[in-house]
Design a protein around this motif. Structure first.
Motif, mmCIF file in Angstrom:
data_model
loop_
_atom_site.group_PDB
_atom_site.id
_atom_site.type_symbol
_atom_site.label_atom_id
_atom_site.label_comp_id
_atom_site.label_asym_id
_atom_site.label_seq_id
_atom_site.Cartn_x
_atom_site.Cartn_y
_atom_site.Cartn_z
ATOM 1 N N LEU A 66 57.384 20.230 1.405
ATOM 2 C CA LEU A 66 57.648 19.280 2.479
ATOM 3 C C LEU A 66 58.619 18.185 2.043
ATOM 4 C CD1 LEU A 66 54.030 18.988 3.929
ATOM 5 C CD2 LEU A 66 55.991 20.150 4.955
ATOM 6 N N THR A 67 58.513 17.777 0.785
ATOM 7 C CA THR A 67 59.453 16.782 0.263
ATOM 8 C C THR A 67 60.874 17.325 0.288
ATOM 9 O OG1 THR A 67 57.747 15.806 -1.158
ATOM 10 C CG2 THR A 67 60.050 15.370 -1.741
ATOM 11 N N PRO A 101 56.596 19.782 9.929
ATOM 12 C CA PRO A 101 56.281 19.124 8.661
ATOM 13 C C PRO A 101 55.231 18.016 8.816
ATOM 14 C CG PRO A 101 58.638 19.476 8.834
ATOM 15 C CD PRO A 101 58.051 19.808 10.176
ATOM 16 N N GLN A 102 55.311 17.256 9.913
ATOM 17 C CA GLN A 102 54.321 16.198 10.128
ATOM 18 C C GLN A 102 52.927 16.782 10.357
ATOM 19 O OE1 GLN A 102 57.343 16.275 11.640
ATOM 20 N NE2 GLN A 102 58.276 14.606 10.467
ATOM 21 N N ARG A 142 51.577 17.881 6.955
ATOM 22 C CA ARG A 142 51.151 16.736 6.140
ATOM 23 C C ARG A 142 49.834 16.161 6.638
ATOM 24 N NH1 ARG A 142 54.187 15.097 2.139
ATOM 25 N NH2 ARG A 142 56.457 15.406 2.120
ATOM 26 N N THR A 159 60.353 20.908 15.226
ATOM 27 C CA THR A 159 60.754 19.791 14.374
ATOM 28 C C THR A 159 59.578 18.966 13.860
ATOM 29 O OG1 THR A 159 61.088 18.421 16.353
ATOM 30 C CG2 THR A 159 63.009 19.607 15.482
ATOM 31 N N ASP A 160 58.433 18.995 14.558
ATOM 32 C CA ASP A 160 57.292 18.192 14.109
ATOM 33 C C ASP A 160 56.351 18.981 13.201
ATOM 34 O OD1 ASP A 160 56.317 19.939 15.998
ATOM 35 O OD2 ASP A 160 54.971 18.467 16.939
ATOM 36 N N ASP A 203 62.134 17.134 3.781
ATOM 37 C CA ASP A 203 62.498 15.746 4.102
ATOM 38 C C ASP A 203 63.861 15.391 3.526
ATOM 39 O OD1 ASP A 203 60.086 15.438 5.409
ATOM 40 O OD2 ASP A 203 59.086 14.463 3.707
ATOM 41 N N ALA A 204 64.195 16.005 2.396
ATOM 42 C CA ALA A 204 65.461 15.699 1.720
ATOM 43 C C ALA A 204 66.624 16.529 2.263
ATOM 44 C CB ALA A 204 65.314 15.930 0.223
#
Length: 407
Positions: free
Chosen positions: A377-378, A396-397, A400, A393-394, A381-382
């Motif tokens: 996930l990091t 990853p959220q 987490r 698009t949501d 984000d990068a």
């Protein structure tokens, strides 16, 4: 003693002509000697170059009228619908009126909301899981066909019947040549020791991930759709849904790449991937005992020592990831995902996190799973490319939030 596996395929000759001939480390020599990455990766790359050249030539000579886009996913859906008797018509990847009508027939038979323009992902995933199961031995076992075959699959999943399990990978048919060893004496102590089984070796045994995902899809259907950030009450189940979705996307991507392989039969590709899983079994076993950094370091060394190009290894891994999942061969599936991470595609680390969390193909280690989830996930984000449900698009959220609650 180092055992070289020599695959006698014609295309391997072409690849061998340009392969490094220097000595390799033990593990890398075995992987390189199998020519697994070279054969599949080279075949894909060669055919993709031809297709790119053809597309370039076509664009300069023809102008196409706009139409319904043809997709691999559309063709897969049509194939599965036709297989179960819902009559989607010609398999061309274009989802038009005939395909949507077939989807509605399928929705009616399954008790789903009927709308051919609203083919929910969980509905498609169950259809495809049923198709993979049926074509991998389910039809031969039940002697059914069409819609009764799909209904039999659903009943078996609901009741947890062993018949819903996908078969293990077939024995490789590609000829393998190994140095001859002298036969030990019949009553020697070494013979007795060698025959003792290891209860902790190999990652292919254990529960069926195909069964697990089919059960998850049925529960998702009962819930009325996938878990979202706003309605999540069971974080573990949400992660299981995302595991099965990622598995399906990996299978679809691999099936797409398989279409680009020329010069290899399906049986040969299956055999290559089975051998690939065997080569990576040691690294898969070590996942439950090593940190993420240690596991990646070992696989990178293996890849470097093999002498195969990163592109070939990545292409092979994507194909074998799909075949490993389709055949419920966890050594092949997990090993392929691990190689993809080592080759610079960190998004595939999510799969390893799922396997460690649920214990499919590896010993369950939720603490280590979080390392893989977080790194994946990091990376997203990068700016790393998303490989599973990129349009959501949501996602990853959601992952987490589920990680936090489940942990």
């Amino acid at each position: 003693m180092i055992i070289r596996l020599i695959v006698t395929l014609g295309i391997a000759i072409s690849f061998a002509a340009s392969s490094p001939q220097t000595a390799r480390a033990d593990a890398g020599e075995i992987l390189g000697g199998a020519v697994v990455g070279g054969v599949i990766g080279y075949a894909i790359g060669r055919d993709q170059q031809k297709k790119q050249q053809a597309r370039t030539t076509t664009r300069t000579t023809r102008t196409y009228r706009p139409g319904i886009p043809s997709t691999t996913q559309g063709a897969q859906t049509q194939t599965a619908l036709n297989y179960f008797g819902y009559n989607a018509g010609r398999v061309d990847g274009q989802v038009g009126r005939g395909t949507r009508t077939a989807i509605e027939r399928y929705q009616v038979s399954m008790g789903y909301p009927v709308n051919g323009y609203d083919f929910q992902p969980y509905q498609r995933e169950f259809l495809m899981q049923g198709y993979y199961w049926a074509t991998s031995g389910g039809q031969a076992t039940t002697q059914l066909s069409g819609q009764p075959l799909l209904m039999a699959y659903r009943r078996q999943v609901q009741t947890g019947s062993a018949l819903a399990a996908a078969p293990q990978a077939p024995t490789p048919t590609v000829p393998v040549v190994a140095p001859q060893e002298p036969e030990p004496e019949a009553n020697s102590a070494e013979t007795t020791t060698a025959s003792l089984p290891s209860l902790f070796s190999g990652g292919t045994g254990g529960p069926s991930l195909a069964n697990r995902c089919s059960g998850v899809m049925l529960q998702t259907s009962t819930n009325g759709g996938y878990t979202t950030l706003s309605n999540m009450t069971d974080a573990d189940f949400a992660l299981s849904e995302q595991f099965c979705l990622a598995r399906s996307y990996a299978m679809a991507r691999g099936e797409d790449l398989i279409q680009d392989i020329q010069g290899l039969t399906p049986d040969q590709i299956n055999a290559q991937c089975s051998s690939y899983g065997e080569m990576l079994a040691t690294q898969v076993d070590a996942l439950s005992l090593s940190s993420k950094a240690e596991a990646e370091t070992q696989v990178r060394k293996l890849a470097l020592d093999s002498g195969l190009s990163p592109a070939d290894l990545a292409a092979t891994s994507k194909v074998c990831l799909a075949i490993g999942y389709r055949q419920d061969n966890m050594d092949t599936a997990v090993g392929s995902a691990l190689m993809l991470v080592a080759m610079g595609e960190p998004a595939y680390g999510e799969l390893i996190g799922h396997h460690l969390r649920e214990g499919f193909g590896v010993q369950e280690r939720r603490d280590l799973a979080m390392q893989w989830y977080d790194a994946s996930l990091t990376a997203l984000d990068a700016g790393s490319q998303a490989v599973f449900l990129p349009s959501q698009t949501d996602r990853p959220q959601l992952l987490r939030a589920a990680m936090v609650q489940a942990n």
